[in-house]
Design an enzyme around this catalytic site. Structure first.
Site, short mmCIF file in Angstrom:
data_model
loop_
_atom_site.label_atom_id
_atom_site.label_comp_id
_atom_site.label_asym_id
_atom_site.label_seq_id
_atom_site.Cartn_x
_atom_site.Cartn_y
_atom_site.Cartn_z
N GLU A 1 0.70 -1.10 0.00
CA GLU A 1 -0.22 -0.12 0.08
C GLU A 1 0.86 1.26 -0.20
O GLU A 1 -0.08 2.85 -0.60
CB GLU A 1 -1.00 0.15 1.06
CG GLU A 1 -2.05 -0.53 1.44
CD GLU A 1 -1.53 -2.65 1.82
OE1 GLU A 1 -2.28 -3.46 1.65
OE2 GLU A 1 -0.70 -2.64 1.84
N PHE B 1 -12.71 -6.95 13.85
CA PHE B 1 -10.73 -7.33 12.47
C PHE B 1 -10.47 -6.89 11.60
O PHE B 1 -11.20 -5.93 11.06
CB PHE B 1 -11.66 -9.28 12.23
CG PHE B 1 -10.15 -9.58 11.08
CD1 PHE B 1 -9.39 -10.13 11.83
CD2 PHE B 1 -10.59 -9.50 9.61
CE1 PHE B 1 -7.98 -10.31 11.19
CE2 PHE B 1 -9.56 -10.50 9.27
CZ PHE B 1 -8.35 -10.35 9.47
N GLN B 2 -9.18 -6.04 11.15
CA GLN B 2 -8.74 -5.08 11.03
C GLN B 2 -9.72 -4.18 11.19
O GLN B 2 -9.23 -3.16 9.76
CB GLN B 2 -8.80 -5.63 9.49
CG GLN B 2 -7.75 -6.57 9.03
CD GLN B 2 -7.78 -7.13 7.22
OE1 GLN B 2 -8.30 -6.71 6.73
NE2 GLN B 2 -6.61 -7.63 6.99
N LYS C 1 -17.83 -0.76 5.67
CA LYS C 1 -18.43 -1.91 4.70
C LYS C 1 -19.79 -1.60 4.99
O LYS C 1 -20.19 -1.62 3.34
CB LYS C 1 -18.04 -3.07 5.40
CG LYS C 1 -18.15 -4.14 3.89
CD LYS C 1 -17.48 -5.36 4.55
CE LYS C 1 -16.98 -6.33 2.85
NZ LYS C 1 -16.37 -7.61 3.37
N MET D 1 24.69 8.56 1.92
CA MET D 1 24.57 9.91 2.57
C MET D 1 24.70 9.01 4.46
O MET D 1 25.31 10.08 4.47
CB MET D 1 22.74 10.31 2.38
CG MET D 1 22.93 11.74 2.80
SD MET D 1 24.31 13.06 2.03
CE MET D 1 23.28 12.96 0.94
#
Length: 596
Positions: free
Chosen positions: A63, A125-126, A175, A493
């Site tokens: 993502e 959940f999630q 949802k 760097m």
């Protein structure tokens, strides 16, 4: 989090489920591509994508990469980038990309799934508090609990993302709202009732700014990423005004391409790894014209010594950027293109001419600084210098339609120094956040937007490993992105700062177990190439450019090369170092200029 304005009093254009409303709203807003990764909470949207087949979906492998790809797409086109991720870890994985877009003012709309409304707050959940988590790293965000407000929210999210100072906007979508039937309202074309950024500069302030330019003895134009964000017109007008005034122009890392790099009046990039002439001109100027830059700490150095004897004019569409880092004498709030157009109109109407004699003296001094050749480096007949590798890449792509992305580190600064840009929207890099792993997915987004162009990610081997899984995306969509890996086997760097500031104690900055990049490329279905010495470099670059698949070019460069010029952290512009043994010895002119 905010609640958008109430739905229109007029009748809806149609009735449909929430997922269909979202896709219809995006289509009506001109969105053509969405970068995303599916999950349970957003499956209704994915089902609608499958059924409608009107918006192209690019399946990434992470993502974070979805947001960086949308950034590359947005920055190279001027359009809004669109992202779709699921709830919980899908949303939290996107946070780095959202913060990157916020820091660099990139217009993104990120749709995040959420658990059903009745489960919010139950540790379902999630589940994650997406609006709470993303509030500090977005321009604005929404949690939509009512399907009646869904269409307006999407329209407003796109408007907010692209209007004023651009930035990322999150729309969190439970949802059950995606399944619910509701009204679809098309964009009404009316002006937003509350969010109306000022685009034209205040006329009196514009006149004062132009008068300052006309009378200046040592003027300098200082352009930033706001010039790019304001569209190609802003860069054209910036170039016109700079040439009318005969003043030098410098650009920030995010502004590269807003002024032609080969033009005599361009003195190079400003800041920590900018050119000697740009930094000394900035320190000694008497009028500074800042257009669309935010006085970043990597540009200003020590604030008390930043252009201390100048009259500072700051043009920015974001009022919160005015006087935040550097107090200015003349603030002008407005869109860069609009304000530049106003300035040019006044300059011509008043028949102003450049202040010839003082400018001649000013340019004579700038040419002396130029003669220091701060970007010159010693060639090595055998070992590839990283500067040489990027310089040759630039020279061998001059006749091509090229877009460049970078990862973050030494290679990023060398790319800014040695790869020239003659027009805007060709340079995609992570400036404000400095996000390793940005370049490959950003190049992916650029290639989607410009399928016929040559898109090159100039990378460091350490940064490249951060999102290397996106090679799978390149393979799936047959995207011929070229990865030019400047491989010094160090986090370059980090190693440089450890050498300069920490007594050469190289703690955890060496990459002990790098992969064989040729085999990695082949495993994902691409082409791997390698240059181990100078004699092989040009052939590898040409083969890379002429290959019609994605390429990983592993360029083995000098391992301990440092990036100069450099202004040490907390130092002033006149204290910049041109090499490891350089010592700044102050010398001043009769009129008080610091000559170094």
């Amino acid at each position: 989090m905010a609640t958008p304005r109430m739905p229109h009093a007029r009748k809806p254009d149609a009735q449909m489920n929430g997922a269909a409303i979202i896709l219809k709203a995006l289509q009506d807003q001109g969105v053509e591509v969405v970068f995303g990764y599916p999950g349970g909470a957003v499956l209704p949207i994915y089902d609608e994508i499958f059924k409608s087949n009107r918006i192209r979906h690019i399946l990434v492998r992470h993502e974070q990469a979805a947001v960086h790809a949308a950034e590359g797409y947005a920055r190279s086109t001027g359009k809004v980038g669109c992202v779709l991720v699921t709830s919980g870890p899908g949303a939290t994985n996107a946070v780095t990309g959202l913060t990157d877009a916020l820091m660099d003012s990139i217009p993104i709309v990120c749709l995040t799934g959420q658990v059903p409304t009745h489960l919010i707050g139950n540790d379902a959940f999630q589940e994650a508090d997406t609006t709470g988590i993303t509030r500090p790293c977005t321009k604005h965000n929404y949690l939509v609990k009512d399907v009646e407000k869904l269409a307006d929210t999407i329209h407003e999210a796109v408007y907010v993302a692209k209007t004023g100072r651009p930035g990322p906007v999150v729309v969190d979508l439970p949802k059950d709202v995606l399944f619910a039937e509701g009204p679809y309202y098309a964009p009404n074309g009316h002006e937003h009732p509350t969010y109306k950024p000022q685009v034209k500069g205040e006329p009196d302030a514009i006149e004062r700014a132009v008068d300052l330019l006309a009378k200046a003895k040592r003027p300098i134009f200082y352009g930033g990423g706001g010039l790019i964000n304001a569209g190609p017109k802003a860069s054209r007008l910036f170039t016109e005004l700079v040439r009318l005034t005969h003043a030098p122009a410098t650009l920030t890392l995010m502004g590269l391409g807003a002024y032609p790099s080969q033009d005599r009046q361009f003195v190079g990039m400003l800041g920590m790894h900018g050119t000697y002439e740009a930094n000394l001109a900035m320190y000694n100027c008497d009028v500074m014209m800042n257009i669309g830059a935010r006085f970043d700490d990597r540009v200003t150095g020590r604030i008390s010594d930043f252009a201390p004897n100048s009259t500072k004019v700051h043009v920015d569409i974001d009022p919160s950027s005015i006087n935040k880092n550097v107090v200015v004498d003349l603030p002008i709030i407005g869109d860069a293109a609009e304000v530049l157009e106003q300035m040019i109109k006044i300059w011509k109407a008043k028949n102003y001419k450049a202040n010839a004699k003082p400018l001649e003296k000013w340019w004579a001094q700038i040419e002396k600084w130029r003669k220091r050749e701060c970007l010159k480096f010693e060639e090595d007949p055998k070992i590839i210098k990283p500067q040489h590798a990027i310089k040759r890449l630039y020279e061998l792509t001059l006749e091509r339609d090229v877009y460049i992305t970078t990862e973050v580190g030494q290679h990023q600064m060398w790319a800014a120094q040695y790869f020239g840009f003659e027009e805007p929207n060709r340079w995609m890099t992570s400036g404000g956040l400095g996000t390793m792993g940005y370049g490959l997915p950003a190049a992916m987004g650029v290639q989607i937007a410009h399928p016929e162009a040559t898109v090159i990610d100039i990378a460091g081997e350490a940064s490249y490993l951060m999102n290397i899984q996106e090679l799978s995306t390149l393979s799936q969509y047959r995207l011929p992105v070229k990865s030019f890996i400047v491989n010094n086997q160090w986090m370059g760097m980090v190693r440089q700062w450890q050498e300069l500031n920490h007594g050469g104690r190289y703690s955890e900055s060496y990459s002990e177990s790098l992969p064989d990049f040729i085999k990695v490329a082949e495993a994902f279905g691409g082409v791997g190439l390698r240059a181990e010495n100078v004699d092989q470099l040009d052939d590898v670059i040409m083969e890379m450019l002429e290959t019609d698949r994605f390429v990983l070019a592993d360029i083995l460069v000098k391992k301990d090369e440092n990036c100069f010029p450099m202004i040490p952290s907390g130092a002033a512009h006149y204290e910049m170092l041109l090499g490891p043994d350089d010592k700044s010895e102050l010398e001043t002119s009769e009129d008080g200029m610091v000559l170094v």
